[in-house]
Design a protein around this motif. Structure first.
Motif, mmCIF file in Angstrom:
data_model
loop_
_atom_site.group_PDB
_atom_site.id
_atom_site.type_symbol
_atom_site.label_atom_id
_atom_site.label_comp_id
_atom_site.label_asym_id
_atom_site.label_seq_id
_atom_site.Cartn_x
_atom_site.Cartn_y
_atom_site.Cartn_z
ATOM 1 N N ALA A 269 0.835 -1.210 0.000
ATOM 2 C CA ALA A 269 0.000 0.000 0.000
ATOM 3 C C ALA A 269 0.864 1.252 0.000
ATOM 4 O O ALA A 269 0.553 2.242 -0.679
ATOM 5 N N ALA A 270 1.964 1.217 0.745
ATOM 6 C CA ALA A 270 2.873 2.360 0.783
ATOM 7 C C ALA A 270 3.496 2.596 -0.589
ATOM 8 O O ALA A 270 3.625 3.743 -1.040
ATOM 9 N N LEU A 271 3.866 1.519 -1.273
ATOM 10 C CA LEU A 271 4.450 1.657 -2.605
ATOM 11 C C LEU A 271 3.419 2.205 -3.597
ATOM 12 O O LEU A 271 3.758 3.019 -4.464
ATOM 13 N N ALA A 272 2.168 1.766 -3.482
ATOM 14 C CA ALA A 272 1.118 2.295 -4.353
ATOM 15 C C ALA A 272 0.913 3.788 -4.094
ATOM 16 O O ALA A 272 0.692 4.571 -5.039
ATOM 17 N N PHE A 273 0.996 4.191 -2.847
ATOM 18 C CA PHE A 273 0.864 5.610 -2.510
ATOM 19 C C PHE A 273 2.013 6.415 -3.112
ATOM 20 O O PHE A 273 1.811 7.531 -3.612
ATOM 21 N N ALA A 402 11.957 5.722 -8.453
ATOM 22 C CA ALA A 402 11.562 5.079 -9.707
ATOM 23 C C ALA A 402 10.058 4.834 -9.724
ATOM 24 O O ALA A 402 9.379 5.079 -10.735
ATOM 25 N N LEU A 403 9.512 4.373 -8.613
ATOM 26 C CA LEU A 403 8.072 4.162 -8.537
ATOM 27 C C LEU A 403 7.316 5.482 -8.636
ATOM 28 O O LEU A 403 6.244 5.557 -9.254
ATOM 29 N N ALA A 404 7.883 6.533 -8.048
ATOM 30 C CA ALA A 404 7.235 7.837 -8.128
ATOM 31 C C ALA A 404 7.168 8.335 -9.564
ATOM 32 O O ALA A 404 6.280 9.120 -9.922
ATOM 33 N N LEU A 442 -3.882 7.509 1.347
ATOM 34 C CA LEU A 442 -3.303 8.261 2.462
ATOM 35 C C LEU A 442 -4.138 8.088 3.728
ATOM 36 O O LEU A 442 -3.610 7.836 4.816
ATOM 37 N N GLY A 443 -5.465 8.207 3.580
ATOM 38 C CA GLY A 443 -6.338 8.015 4.738
ATOM 39 C C GLY A 443 -6.258 6.601 5.281
ATOM 40 O O GLY A 443 -6.253 6.391 6.506
ATOM 41 N N TRP A 444 -6.178 5.605 4.397
ATOM 42 C CA TRP A 444 -6.105 4.205 4.832
ATOM 43 C C TRP A 444 -4.803 3.935 5.574
ATOM 44 O O TRP A 444 -4.797 3.300 6.634
ATOM 45 N N LEU A 445 -3.679 4.429 5.049
ATOM 46 C CA LEU A 445 -2.387 4.240 5.708
ATOM 47 C C LEU A 445 -2.359 4.962 7.059
ATOM 48 O O LEU A 445 -1.773 4.465 8.025
ATOM 49 N N GLN A 446 -2.987 6.107 7.118
ATOM 50 C CA GLN A 446 -3.019 6.855 8.375
ATOM 51 C C GLN A 446 -3.777 6.083 9.452
ATOM 52 O O GLN A 446 -3.334 6.007 10.600
ATOM 53 N N ARG A 447 -4.914 5.475 9.083
ATOM 54 C CA ARG A 447 -5.682 4.686 10.052
ATOM 55 C C ARG A 447 -4.919 3.430 10.479
ATOM 56 O O ARG A 447 -5.103 2.939 11.597
ATOM 57 N N ARG A 448 -4.051 2.920 9.625
ATOM 58 C CA ARG A 448 -3.288 1.713 9.938
ATOM 59 C C ARG A 448 -2.054 2.006 10.773
ATOM 60 O O ARG A 448 -1.306 1.092 11.135
ATOM 61 N N GLY A 449 -1.797 3.276 11.092
ATOM 62 C CA GLY A 449 -0.637 3.621 11.908
ATOM 63 C C GLY A 449 0.676 3.633 11.149
ATOM 64 O O GLY A 449 1.753 3.564 11.752
ATOM 65 N N HIS A 450 0.589 3.739 9.825
ATOM 66 C CA HIS A 450 1.790 3.675 8.998
ATOM 67 C C HIS A 450 2.777 4.794 9.329
ATOM 68 O O HIS A 450 3.987 4.560 9.447
ATOM 69 N N PHE A 451 2.290 5.994 9.502
ATOM 70 C CA PHE A 451 3.177 7.140 9.678
ATOM 71 C C PHE A 451 3.768 7.197 11.083
ATOM 72 O O PHE A 451 4.905 7.643 11.262
#
Length: 459
Positions: A269-273, A402-404, A442-451
């Motif tokens: 998910a982070a890579l997709a973001f 590269a992904l960006a 971004l919202g999904w990663l934030q709810r998952r505690g990624h940051f």
């Protein structure tokens, strides 16, 4: 000490102690440190080639009457920017004959890549986009390949040469100089080509000599590499791993970097973001130059506004992005950057309705440059936070950047067909809509505690 020992030694360093905030003079003085100045000049060298196979080439093609759909497809020549992580381990592990012995591990690769880049830019300059699109595409592909290789080395050089006290200044200087390099190869190149045309040269010859000047400017990075000092960390790692075989070094750099990153929670998910965050910028940016030319502005009008008002907006936006990233959490900063860079596309929709008005163009270009710079600085802070293992920083950073570039290279390749089918006002509204998937992630990663897992981020 083995390479893993080096990594563990660095990662086990004691936490930073609280220290008084530096004074204004101390904060500014760090930008004059030799290592920071070297990184700034290398940032200019990294930013210079990007537009030569992108927006500047698109204006050249549009002036010659090349179809919008074909121009959009030329975004695919940026493929090396999306695949550079594949050969980043080779840059880490292999020596360049003669160059490495003469200049060192990092500087040898820098000089080698820049000399190849000069040749590639000259080849692109002598092609004819209207008569030989295949050779133009091939030359542009070579420019992108050598430019992305230079980026790999510069990123590694920056990380290895700057001490902790200079990393923030080095990053800020690098980003600012990178953007200036891009402006020189867009607005600067257009002014130079127009000057050659005013001097009596045919259009094709004027464009050729414009690219010759751009190739000469690459020498700024070459001279910088020659006068710089090989990073002490690179010298130390080279000495410690000299007993390893080349294959072992390549495998360690490649497998270790990718496996360590993919083993993290929510890595996919982070890579997709990472792929989608700057897509709104990339989708509109692919068509900005042809749009301005279609409205009836001359390339001199476009160049003057981009070089003047656009540069000022970019630098102010960079400082604004740094302020946002220091003031708010990483997640909140990404929300701010993601929203403002998407909404800035509406200024081009407004310009499409307003028509040929230089003030409207200046406002639209300023809004795009300002918000894009905010998003870029915050995004770079996020990418840096993802590179947590100093042993794999160069390869991981190459993977992420590269992904960006996927959005700019592949996802944006159909922008010309969309613009042709919808018209300019609706096209730039669509550019706002394409930002939604990244904001959902971004919202999904934030709810998952990624940051929170990344810890504090220093900008």
């Amino acid at each position: 000490m083995t390479a893993p020992d080096i990594a563990s030694e660095q990662s086990s360093a004691s936490p930073e102690q609280e220290s008084p905030a530096p004074s204004w003079r101390e904060s500014m003085a760090v930008y004059l440190q030799p290592r920071v100045l070297v990184v700034m000049f290398l940032g200019f060298s990294s930013g210079l080639p990007l537009a030569l196979s992108g927006s500047t080439l698109q204006i050249w093609m549009r002036e010659l009457g090349v179809d919008l759909g074909t121009i959009g497809l030329f975004a695919l020549v940026g493929t090396p920017y999306t695949l550079k992580f594949l050969w980043a381990p080779l840059v880490d592990a292999l020596h360049v004959p003669l160059f490495t012995r003469a200049f060192g591990r990092r500087r040898g690769w820098l000089v080698f890549a820049q000399l190849l880049l000069i040749v590639a830019v000259l080849l692109l300059g002598v092609t004819d986009p209207a008569r030989s699109p295949f050779f133009v595409a091939l030359a542009a592909l070579l420019v992108a390949a050598t430019s992305s290789t230079q980026d790999i080395v510069v990123d590694a050089f920056r990380v290895e040469s700057l001490p902790e006290s200079e990393q923030a200044a080095g990053m800020a200087g690098y980003v600012a100089a990178y953007r200036i390099g891009m402006l020189v190869s867009t607005a600067g190149a257009l002014v130079i080509v127009s000057a050659f045309e005013s001097g009596g040269l045919p259009r094709g010859s004027a464009w050729m000599w414009g690219y010759v000047v751009m190739a000469a400017l690459v020498l700024i990075g070459t001279v910088t590499a020659l006068v710089a000092t090989e990073p002490a960390q690179s010298v130390k790692v080279e000495a410690e791993t000299s007993a390893e075989t080349t294959l072992a070094r390549v495998l360690r750099a490649a497998v270790g970097a990718f496996s360590e990153f993919l083993g993290r929670k929510d890595a996919i998910a982070a890579l997709a973001f990472v792929v989608l965050f700057k897509f709104t910028d990339a989708f509109s940016g692919t068509m900005t130059a042809p749009f301005v030319i279609d409205l009836g502005f001359s390339k001199v009008d476009y160049a003057t506004i981009v070089k003047g008002v656009g540069l000022a907006a970019t630098l102010i936006g960079g400082f604004a992005g740094g302020f946002v990233a220091r003031r708010y959490s990483l997640a909140t900063s990404l929300w701010i950057g993601g929203v403002v860079q998407a909404l800035a596309n509406l200024s081009f929709s407004w310009l499409a309705v307003t028509g040929v008005d230089q003030w409207a163009l200046a406002l639209a270009i300023s809004a795009e440059n300002f918000t894009s710079a905010i998003g870029t600085v915050i995004f770079v802070a996020y990418l840096s936070a993802l590179c947590q293992n100093p042993l794999h920083t160069a390869t991981q950073y190459a993977l992420l950047t590269a992904l960006a570039a996927v959005g700019r290279t592949y996802l944006s390749s159909g922008a010309g067909y969309v613009a042709k089918a919808t018209g300019w006002p609706l096209f730039f509204m669509i550019c706002v809509i394409v930002a939604i998937p990244s904001l959902v992630l971004l919202g999904w990663l934030q709810r998952r505690g990624h940051f929170e897992a990344l810890g504090p981020v220093r900008v």
